[in-house]
Design an enzyme around this catalytic site. Structure first.
Site, PDB file in Angstrom:
ATOM      1  N   ASN A   6      51.795  19.067  20.235  1.00  0.00           N
ATOM      2  CA  ASN A   6      51.773  17.685  21.060  1.00  0.00           C
ATOM      3  C   ASN A   6      52.854  17.297  21.927  1.00  0.00           C
ATOM      4  O   ASN A   6      52.605  17.033  23.017  1.00  0.00           O
ATOM      5  CB  ASN A   6      51.744  16.749  19.595  1.00  0.00           C
ATOM      6  CG  ASN A   6      51.295  15.336  19.962  1.00  0.00           C
ATOM      7  OD1 ASN A   6      51.263  14.912  21.110  1.00  0.00           O
ATOM      8  ND2 ASN A   6      51.258  14.538  18.892  1.00  0.00           N
ATOM      9  N   ASP A   7      53.925  17.176  21.330  1.00  0.00           N
ATOM     10  CA  ASP A   7      55.033  16.851  22.101  1.00  0.00           C
ATOM     11  C   ASP A   7      55.402  17.491  23.416  1.00  0.00           C
ATOM     12  O   ASP A   7      55.986  17.091  24.347  1.00  0.00           O
ATOM     13  CB  ASP A   7      56.553  16.556  21.476  1.00  0.00           C
ATOM     14  CG  ASP A   7      56.251  15.670  20.044  1.00  0.00           C
ATOM     15  OD1 ASP A   7      55.417  14.895  20.244  1.00  0.00           O
ATOM     16  OD2 ASP A   7      56.577  16.202  18.877  1.00  0.00           O
TER      17      ASP A   7
END
Lengths: 104, 479
Positions: free
Chosen positions: B405-406
């Site tokens: 995600n990040d």
């Protein structure tokens, strides 16, 4: 200040410089194994743990010595073994089966 | 043991150890240094670990003849070593690859604990001799720093093992409380170093240091734990070096200092890889879910996203020319590395070009993802580091983001208010299609919303990463 102390300080300062210099430019994939390997090296506290266990007087000191040896041994054995396990994964495989998207 | 001032004591014990022992420690130190050097390069890394291990065996063996052992002591020590070997071996051997970061934390914690215990025990042993300034300073230092490292590692372990919340745990006035504890420790240390021999004060400092270790790691988010573990690793090294001063043992001084110094540098390299300063990692409580990227107006509420079926996505993949897989920790948790490799294999059979884009901090530790994928027999040449692959996204048909995600969050590039602003990211947003394999729309480990999930080019495939990948394999085969 005794000569011995000066010798220890010398050792400390030089070791600090070597520690900084020795690991420059580590690729990120090796950050974890390197951390883990150096983690094992500070397990050298086992030498100190053995020393205090060996000359412990009375139940309290013996208990502390026992505890220190257990903890330090876990540090040494666990540290080196888990590092090896990580690095085992990086071993060069016999080059991947022919034609597999190779050579990049 | 000759009575006298501690420095005399140190000197005399160093002499009785004999010059052979000192030379053996020198040899061990050389092997530690060579080992670290070899560990820094992929080709020699595994050998480096064993080089250091040989150094360790030499250091320990050299110290044995100097011990005067009664038969009871021999039994006690053998029992302790046996327990340590069994626990260490099994913990290291049996733990899942995904759990390795927390194992490193645990092994570091016990080392810090050992350093503190050694120094406490030495203090008890020699308290009657009124330790001098250097002796007292070294003792307090190794007890306090070793205890902080121990307690901090416990929290790091619990966060990564998910025995407690991984997100930052904060409360009002937290820094004031931690600062107060630190001041109290310093005051206690000053008292002891000012030549007051007091076992209760030393124990008090130890207890406070444990509390400080807990309190100091609590507000740090799970995603930042690797940096914290690396720092605590350096702490333990310094604590061991201080124990070396206490015991007058150059082997401990060299080994501990090497780790303290190289660990400090490694810590800075790791926070650099995340595009953050160490201070920001330690004190910013990054990952508190409230600190949404780009302000609340852009929170996930009410934004549209598209989710798709495995069948549709399978067809998309099967008729692509080029697919890049971005693996993240979600892949590791789901043990989906084998399924990912299988998907890559069926795609390649159809002539699709497949590569894995590895972000420097993918997984929970730098290098963690490489280890996991290597375990699944992913060919090494398919693993591409960020800088090597970032320009290829533009010409990529599908990016498959599996449990990451990040590391693909464009906010790191665009949104100055985002906590991850400045972190280098993979340019997944430049690909023609983006597929997110995720359990839900929940923010990632760092707790930061990701605008890429709402991008019109993006399709979400919800579910366990392994199940989803298995379904995709079937869908590609059917396509």
């Amino acid at each position: 200040m005794s000569n011995t102390l000066i010798e220890y300080i010398t050792t400390f300062v030089l070791a600090a410089f070597v520690g900084f210099e020795v690991i420059s430019k580590v690729p990120t994939i090796l950050h974890t194994p390197l951390m883990s390997g150096s983690n094992a090296i500070h397990g050298v506290i086992l030498v100190g743990a053995l020393a205090i266990a060996a000359r412990a007087n009375g139940p309290l000191e013996i208990t502390l010595g026992f505890l220190a040896v257990v903890l330090a041994t876990i540090n040494v054995i666990g540290g080196f073994v888990v590092t090896d396990r990580m690095l085992e994964m990086f071993k060069a495989r016999p080059s991947s089966p022919a034609g597999k998207d190779g050579q990049q | 043991m000759t009575p006298g001032s501690p420095l005399l004591l140190a000197a005399s014990s160093a002499l009785t150890m004999g010059q052979g022992v000192r030379l053996a420690y020198l040899l061990a130190a050389v092997l530690f240094i060579l080992g670290l050097k070899q560990l820094s390069s992929p080709k020699s890394a595994r050998k480096g670990n064993w080089t250091a291990a040989v150094g360790m065996v030499i250091a320990i063996a050299a110290s044995l003849p100097g011990l005067s052992l009664s038969s009871t002591k021999i039994l006690v020590i053998l029992a302790a070593v046996a327990i340590g070997v069994v626990v260490g071996w099994f913990a290291a051997r049996k733990v899942a690859m995904t759990a390795i970061p927390q194992m490193v934390a645990a092994f570091n914690g016990v080392g810090g604990g050992a350093a503190a215990v050694v120094s406490v025990s030495e203090y008890l042993h020699t308290a009657a001799l009124a330790p001098g300034v250097v002796q007292s300073f070294s003792t307090v230092f190794s007890v306090v720093v070793g205890s902080v490292s121990f307690a901090g590692s416990v929290i790091a372990f619990m966060k990564l093992q998910e025995l407690m919340r991984g997100t930052p745990i904060t409360y009002p006035g937290q820094r004031v409380v931690n600062g107060g504890i630190l001041l109290a420790i310093v005051a206690g240390a000053a008292y002891l170093i000012g030549i007051h021999t007091s076992i209760p004060v030393l124990i008090g400092a130890l207890v406070l240091a444990v509390v400080l270790g807990f309190g100091f790691v609590l507000p740090i988010g799970g995603a930042d734990m690797p940096v914290v573990i690396s720092m605590l690793n350096a702490f333990t090294g310094l604590a061991v070096a201080a124990s070396g001063f206490v015991l007058g043992n150059t082997g401990l001084i060299v080994g501990g200092t090497l780790v303290g110094a190289s660990g400090t540098l490694l810590t800075m390299m790791m926070s650099d890889a995340m595009g953050r300063s160490l201070g920001n990692v330690l004190f910013a409580a990054v990952g508190k879910v409230v600190a949404g990227a780009g302000g609340d107006a852009e929170s996930s509420e009410g934004k549209n996203y598209r989710s798709g079926s495995a069948e549709d996505i399978g067809v998309l993949l099967a008729y692509s020319n080029k697919v890049i897989i971005v693996p993240g920790y979600g892949l590791a948790v789901a043990q989906a590395q084998h399924a990912a490799r299988e998907l890559a294999t069926v795609l390649e059979k159809r002539g699709v070009e497949v590569a894995y884009a590895i972000h420097p901090v993918a997984g929970r530790m730098p290098g963690h993802m490489n280890v996991l994928l290597a375990e699944a027999d992913v060919p090494y040449d398919q693993l591409k580091e960020m800088d090597a692959i970032n320009d290829e996204f533009r010409s990529t048909d599908v990016v498959l983001v599996v449990g990451a995600n990040d590391v693909v969050n464009p906010a790191a590039r665009e949104s100055k208010s985002s906590p991850i602003y400045g972190m280098p990211i993979l340019n997944a947003d430049q690909a023609r299609n983006i597929i997110f394999l995720k359990r839900s729309m929940r923010p990632g480990f760092a707790g930061i919303d990701n605008a890429l999930m709402y991008d019109p080019k993006t399709t979400m495939l919800f579910g366990d990463a392994k199940d989803s990948l298995t379904k995709l394999v079937a869908a590609v085969k059917a396509a």
